[in-house]
Design a protein around this motif. Structure first.
Motif, PDB file in Angstrom:
ATOM      1  N   GLN A 187      40.209  41.835  56.338  1.00  0.00           N
ATOM      2  CA  GLN A 187      41.496  42.353  56.789  1.00  0.00           C
ATOM      3  C   GLN A 187      42.241  43.035  55.643  1.00  0.00           C
ATOM      4  OE1 GLN A 187      43.862  39.373  58.840  1.00  0.00           O
ATOM      5  NE2 GLN A 187      42.038  38.430  59.730  1.00  0.00           N
ATOM      6  N   SER A 188      43.360  43.646  55.978  1.00  0.00           N
ATOM      7  CA  SER A 188      44.240  44.265  54.982  1.00  0.00           C
ATOM      8  C   SER A 188      45.673  44.031  55.438  1.00  0.00           C
ATOM      9  CB  SER A 188      43.951  45.763  54.865  1.00  0.00           C
ATOM     10  OG  SER A 188      44.754  46.362  53.886  1.00  0.00           O
ATOM     11  N   ARG A 189      46.397  43.163  54.725  1.00  0.00           N
ATOM     12  CA  ARG A 189      47.721  42.734  55.186  1.00  0.00           C
ATOM     13  C   ARG A 189      48.871  43.191  54.311  1.00  0.00           C
ATOM     14  NH1 ARG A 189      48.158  37.124  58.404  1.00  0.00           N
ATOM     15  NH2 ARG A 189      46.303  37.305  59.718  1.00  0.00           N
ATOM     16  N   VAL A 190      48.567  43.824  53.183  1.00  0.00           N
ATOM     17  CA  VAL A 190      49.626  44.261  52.281  1.00  0.00           C
ATOM     18  C   VAL A 190      49.511  45.763  52.101  1.00  0.00           C
ATOM     19  CG1 VAL A 190      50.735  43.944  50.048  1.00  0.00           C
ATOM     20  CG2 VAL A 190      49.492  42.038  51.094  1.00  0.00           C
ATOM     21  N   SER A 191      50.561  46.479  52.415  1.00  0.00           N
ATOM     22  CA  SER A 191      50.554  47.927  52.268  1.00  0.00           C
ATOM     23  C   SER A 191      51.087  48.309  50.887  1.00  0.00           C
ATOM     24  CB  SER A 191      51.398  48.578  53.364  1.00  0.00           C
ATOM     25  OG  SER A 191      52.738  48.120  53.303  1.00  0.00           O
ATOM     26  N   THR A 196      42.022  44.618  50.286  1.00  0.00           N
ATOM     27  CA  THR A 196      41.607  43.336  50.865  1.00  0.00           C
ATOM     28  C   THR A 196      42.488  42.188  50.410  1.00  0.00           C
ATOM     29  OG1 THR A 196      39.967  43.212  49.079  1.00  0.00           O
ATOM     30  CG2 THR A 196      39.216  44.029  51.226  1.00  0.00           C
ATOM     31  N   ASN A 197      43.719  42.172  50.884  1.00  0.00           N
ATOM     32  CA  ASN A 197      44.651  41.070  50.643  1.00  0.00           C
ATOM     33  C   ASN A 197      45.009  40.463  51.996  1.00  0.00           C
ATOM     34  OD1 ASN A 197      45.179  41.570  47.662  1.00  0.00           O
ATOM     35  ND2 ASN A 197      45.784  43.557  48.522  1.00  0.00           N
ATOM     36  N   TYR A 198      44.588  39.223  52.221  1.00  0.00           N
ATOM     37  CA  TYR A 198      44.779  38.602  53.535  1.00  0.00           C
ATOM     38  C   TYR A 198      44.390  37.128  53.449  1.00  0.00           C
ATOM     39  CZ  TYR A 198      39.679  39.300  53.876  1.00  0.00           C
ATOM     40  OH  TYR A 198      38.324  39.295  53.639  1.00  0.00           O
ATOM     41  N   TYR A 199      44.557  36.414  54.538  1.00  0.00           N
ATOM     42  CA  TYR A 199      44.084  35.025  54.594  1.00  0.00           C
ATOM     43  C   TYR A 199      43.425  34.786  55.942  1.00  0.00           C
ATOM     44  CZ  TYR A 199      47.979  33.660  57.640  1.00  0.00           C
ATOM     45  OH  TYR A 199      48.851  33.544  58.696  1.00  0.00           O
ATOM     46  N   LEU A 200      42.535  33.792  55.971  1.00  0.00           N
ATOM     47  CA  LEU A 200      41.886  33.375  57.206  1.00  0.00           C
ATOM     48  C   LEU A 200      42.061  31.870  57.367  1.00  0.00           C
ATOM     49  CD1 LEU A 200      38.484  35.304  56.925  1.00  0.00           C
ATOM     50  CD2 LEU A 200      40.449  35.929  58.354  1.00  0.00           C
ATOM     51  N   ASP A 246      48.124  43.027  42.152  1.00  0.00           N
ATOM     52  CA  ASP A 246      49.447  43.634  42.012  1.00  0.00           C
ATOM     53  C   ASP A 246      50.567  42.635  42.302  1.00  0.00           C
ATOM     54  OD1 ASP A 246      50.861  46.290  41.654  1.00  0.00           O
ATOM     55  OD2 ASP A 246      51.695  45.659  43.581  1.00  0.00           O
ATOM     56  N   GLU A 247      51.721  42.865  41.667  1.00  0.00           N
ATOM     57  CA  GLU A 247      52.869  41.981  41.869  1.00  0.00           C
ATOM     58  C   GLU A 247      53.294  41.919  43.332  1.00  0.00           C
ATOM     59  OE1 GLU A 247      56.129  42.886  39.359  1.00  0.00           O
ATOM     60  OE2 GLU A 247      55.115  42.282  37.513  1.00  0.00           O
ATOM     61  N   SER A 248      53.186  43.033  44.052  1.00  0.00           N
ATOM     62  CA  SER A 248      53.563  43.033  45.469  1.00  0.00           C
ATOM     63  C   SER A 248      52.676  42.102  46.278  1.00  0.00           C
ATOM     64  CB  SER A 248      53.482  44.456  46.041  1.00  0.00           C
ATOM     65  OG  SER A 248      52.145  44.953  46.016  1.00  0.00           O
ATOM     66  N   VAL A 249      51.416  42.011  45.867  1.00  0.00           N
ATOM     67  CA  VAL A 249      50.487  41.107  46.547  1.00  0.00           C
ATOM     68  C   VAL A 249      50.835  39.657  46.223  1.00  0.00           C
ATOM     69  CG1 VAL A 249      48.074  40.415  46.744  1.00  0.00           C
ATOM     70  CG2 VAL A 249      48.669  42.839  46.583  1.00  0.00           C
ATOM     71  N   VAL A 250      51.181  39.388  44.974  1.00  0.00           N
ATOM     72  CA  VAL A 250      51.574  38.030  44.588  1.00  0.00           C
ATOM     73  C   VAL A 250      52.820  37.603  45.369  1.00  0.00           C
ATOM     74  CG1 VAL A 250      52.261  36.526  42.696  1.00  0.00           C
ATOM     75  CG2 VAL A 250      50.558  38.317  42.302  1.00  0.00           C
ATOM     76  N   ASP A 251      53.778  38.501  45.507  1.00  0.00           N
ATOM     77  CA  ASP A 251      54.988  38.194  46.286  1.00  0.00           C
ATOM     78  C   ASP A 251      54.624  37.877  47.735  1.00  0.00           C
ATOM     79  OD1 ASP A 251      56.591  38.587  44.068  1.00  0.00           O
ATOM     80  OD2 ASP A 251      57.084  40.665  44.587  1.00  0.00           O
ATOM     81  N   TRP A 252      53.751  38.706  48.297  1.00  0.00           N
ATOM     82  CA  TRP A 252      53.301  38.450  49.687  1.00  0.00           C
ATOM     83  C   TRP A 252      52.627  37.082  49.793  1.00  0.00           C
ATOM     84  CZ3 TRP A 252      48.106  37.703  50.817  1.00  0.00           C
ATOM     85  CH2 TRP A 252      47.818  37.527  52.176  1.00  0.00           C
ATOM     86  N   PHE A 253      51.790  36.757  48.825  1.00  0.00           N
ATOM     87  CA  PHE A 253      51.068  35.491  48.819  1.00  0.00           C
ATOM     88  C   PHE A 253      52.023  34.302  48.799  1.00  0.00           C
ATOM     89  CE2 PHE A 253      48.779  32.532  45.680  1.00  0.00           C
ATOM     90  CZ  PHE A 253      48.231  31.752  46.689  1.00  0.00           C
ATOM     91  N   THR A 254      52.951  34.306  47.871  1.00  0.00           N
ATOM     92  CA  THR A 254      53.860  33.168  47.750  1.00  0.00           C
ATOM     93  C   THR A 254      54.775  33.051  48.971  1.00  0.00           C
ATOM     94  OG1 THR A 254      55.386  34.535  46.444  1.00  0.00           O
ATOM     95  CG2 THR A 254      53.814  33.200  45.244  1.00  0.00           C
ATOM     96  N   GLU A 255      55.255  34.182  49.470  1.00  0.00           N
ATOM     97  CA  GLU A 255      56.128  34.159  50.648  1.00  0.00           C
ATOM     98  C   GLU A 255      55.374  33.706  51.892  1.00  0.00           C
ATOM     99  OE1 GLU A 255      57.630  38.102  50.843  1.00  0.00           O
ATOM    100  OE2 GLU A 255      58.794  37.923  48.974  1.00  0.00           O
ATOM    101  N   THR A 256      54.164  34.205  52.070  1.00  0.00           N
ATOM    102  CA  THR A 256      53.377  33.845  53.250  1.00  0.00           C
ATOM    103  C   THR A 256      52.984  32.384  53.210  1.00  0.00           C
ATOM    104  OG1 THR A 256      52.513  36.108  53.379  1.00  0.00           O
ATOM    105  CG2 THR A 256      51.310  34.401  54.580  1.00  0.00           C
ATOM    106  N   ASN A 257      52.580  31.911  52.040  1.00  0.00           N
ATOM    107  CA  ASN A 257      52.192  30.515  51.927  1.00  0.00           C
ATOM    108  C   ASN A 257      53.372  29.594  52.213  1.00  0.00           C
ATOM    109  OD1 ASN A 257      50.072  28.582  51.216  1.00  0.00           O
ATOM    110  ND2 ASN A 257      51.354  28.112  49.446  1.00  0.00           N
TER     111      ASN A 257
END
Length: 405
Positions: free
Chosen positions: A134-138, A145-149, A194-205
C-alpha cells in the motif's frame, strides 16, 4: 484462482483463498513470515532465474503464511522504461504461482532515472490480488511504501481488534525518476525515512491505541538499517555467540548513501523507541550481514538510549547485487499467546540448511547460541560472525558499486 493448502495442523486441511486479503494467525496461534531481501532482478536473465529458484525453494521448505519483500526488488539502473514493469512480474512470479500473499517495501535501487517506483513498480504489483502493498503517505519526499497491515486472531473478522500490526516504511535512496526527454544528470534521493512519514507513523499508532483501547504488538520493516546498528557494530561488536549471524561488512545506515550522515534518521529511531509493543525492526541493504541485536540501555546513539527493541538484518536472497554469501531468507515465527517473549527468527539457506535461530525475548543478547557456520562462497575470506581485514578492504569497492547505482 487456486487456493493454497495450509497443512501445519496434522490431519487438518485449510484452504486459503486469495479473495480474502485479511491476515490471520493460524488455529494453533502461530503466524510465519518469510522475508526476501535484496532480490535485484533485471541484471541478467540467468541471475533472475536463480533468484526465483531460491524463493521457490524457501517457500517449499518453510511453512510460510505471508511474505515480505523488503527492498531492492530490482536493480533499477539496469531497467528501461519500456520494460521495467515486466521485472516486477518476474519478481513476484514464485509467489503468484504458489498462491502466497505478500507486501513490499521499496529500496534505494527501486528508483532510478528510468524507473518510477510509483508507476512502474507499485502499479505493477497492484495487478495481483496477492499483493497487499500500500501507499498511505503522500508527498514528494515521503516515498511510496509507507503503510501498516493488521493481523487478526484465527477466525476473527477484519473489524475485530488486531492481534499484531506490521509497519512498512520507504527508506528511499537511489535517484529520482525523470520523465522521458528531461536533460541533466541523475539527481539523488534522500536515503532515510522522511519526517512526514515519522509524523504519520506516530499519529496513526496513537490513534490505533485509542481506537482499540490497548497497545497492539508490532513489527517494522524498512530496507536501509537504522544508525543504531552501526553504533552497535562499532562500539559493542557483533558477538557470534550472543547475536549469531554473518557480520561481513560495515553497516551502511540511513542517510549515508552519498550524504554526510548528520543524524537524518534520529527522528525515526526515536519514534521506534517510543512505540509501545514494538518487538523488532527488520532491514536489509548490506548484503554481507544477517545478524540481529537488542538495542538495550547499554547503547546510546545520538542521545537515544535503547529500550530493548530488537533490530535484525534479512539475508541477501537474490543473485543480483554484490556479495557471495549463500542466498537465503529470514524467517519470523510469531506466537500469539506470547508475542513479546516468544518470537523466533532464523535464516533459511538455499543449500537446505538453516542457521542463527534465536528467540527475540527479554534475554536475547545475553543467551548463548552456537556461532553460524562459514556458509559464504568458497573463495571468500569471512570469518564466522567477524570482520577480517580483507573484508574491510572490499568495503570501499562495495560502496563505490552501490553509490554508482
Amino acid at each position: 484462482m487456486v487456493p493454497r493448502l495450509d497443512l501445519r495442523t496434522p490431519g487438518q486441511i485449510v484452504l486459503k483463498s486469495l479473495n480474502d486479503r485479511t491476515l490471520r494467525f493460524r488455529e494453533d496461534g502461530t503466524f510465519h513470515i518469510g522475508v526476501f531481501e535484496d532480490l535485484h532482478f533485471a541484471e541478467d536473465d540467468e541471475k533472475d532465474e536463480k533468484s526465483k529458484e531460491v524463493m521457490s525453494y524457501i517457500l517449499s521448505e518453510e511453512d510460510i503464511d505471508f511474505v515480505v519483500i523488503n527492498g531492492d526488488l530490482v536493480s533499477g539502473e539496469r531497467t528501461q522504461k519500456a520494460d521495467s514493469s515486466k521485472y516486477i512480474d518476474s519478481v513476484v512470479s514464485p509467489l503468484v504461482d504458489q498462491g502466497y500473499r505478500w507486501a513490499s517495501t521499496y529500496g534505494n535501487h527501486d528508483s532510478a532515472v528510468n524507473l518510477n517506483p510509483k508507476d512502474d513498480m507499485f502499479e505493477a504489483e497492484h495487478k495481483y490480488p496477492n499483493s497487499l502493498t500500500q501507499s498511505r503517505v503522500s508527498g514528494h519526499e515521503a516515498g511510496i511504501t509507507n503503510y501498516y497491515l493488521p493481523v487478526f486472531s484465527h477466525g476473527q473478522s477484519n473489524t475485530s481488534t488486531p492481534a499484531l500490526l506490521l509497519w512498512f516504511f520507504d527508506s528511499k535512496g537511489g535517484r529520482y525518476y525523470k520523465k522521458e526527454g528531461e536533460g541533466g544528470p541523475p539527481v539523488k534521493r534522500p536515503s532515510w525515512i522522511d519526517e512526514s512519514v515519522v509524523d504519520w507513523f506516530t499519529e496513526t499508532n496513537s490513534k490505533l491505541k485509542k481506537e482499540y483501547g490497548k497497545v497492539i504488538p508490532s513489527l517494522a520493516f524498512y530496507h536501509i538499517p537504522a544508525h543504531a546498528m552501526l553504533e552497535h557494530q562499532q562500539t559493542k561488536g557483533v558477538d557470534p555467540h550472543l547475536t549469531p549471524g554473518v557480520n561481513g561488512e560495515r553497516v551502511n545506515p540511513q542517510g549515508t548513501n552519498l550524504w554526510r550522515y548528520d543524524g537524518q534518521d534520529v527522528k525515526f529511531m526515536n519514534a521506534l523507541l517510543h512505540t509501545e509493543g514494538l518487538i523488532a525492526g527488520f532491514s536489509g541493504h548490506d548484503h554481507q550481514n544477517d545478524w540481529c541485536f537488542k538495542w538495550d540501555g547499554s547503547l546510546v546513539d545520538h542521545n537515544l538510549i535503547g529500550n530493548g527493541i530488537n533490530m535484525c538484518y534479512g539475508r541477501h536472497t537474490g543473485y543480483g547485487g554484490y556479495g557471495n554469501l549463500v542466498r537465503g531468507g529470514r524467517q519470523i515465527l510469531l506466537h500469539e499467546g506470547n508475542l513479546a517473549n516468544d518470537t523466533e527468527t532464523w535464516i533459511r539457506l538455499e543449500d537446505g540448511s538453516s542457521q542463527a535461530r534465536v528467540t527475540l525475548n527479554a534475554t536475547f543478547g545475553q543467551d548463548t547460541y552456537r556461532a553460524v557456520s562459514n556458509d559464504v562462497g568458497k573463495h571468500d575470506s569471512y570469518a564466522q560472525g567477524s570482520l577480517l581485514p580483507l573484508a574491510w578492504l572490499w568495503v570501499p569497492i562495495m560502496m563505490l558499486s552501490r553509490w554508482s547505482m
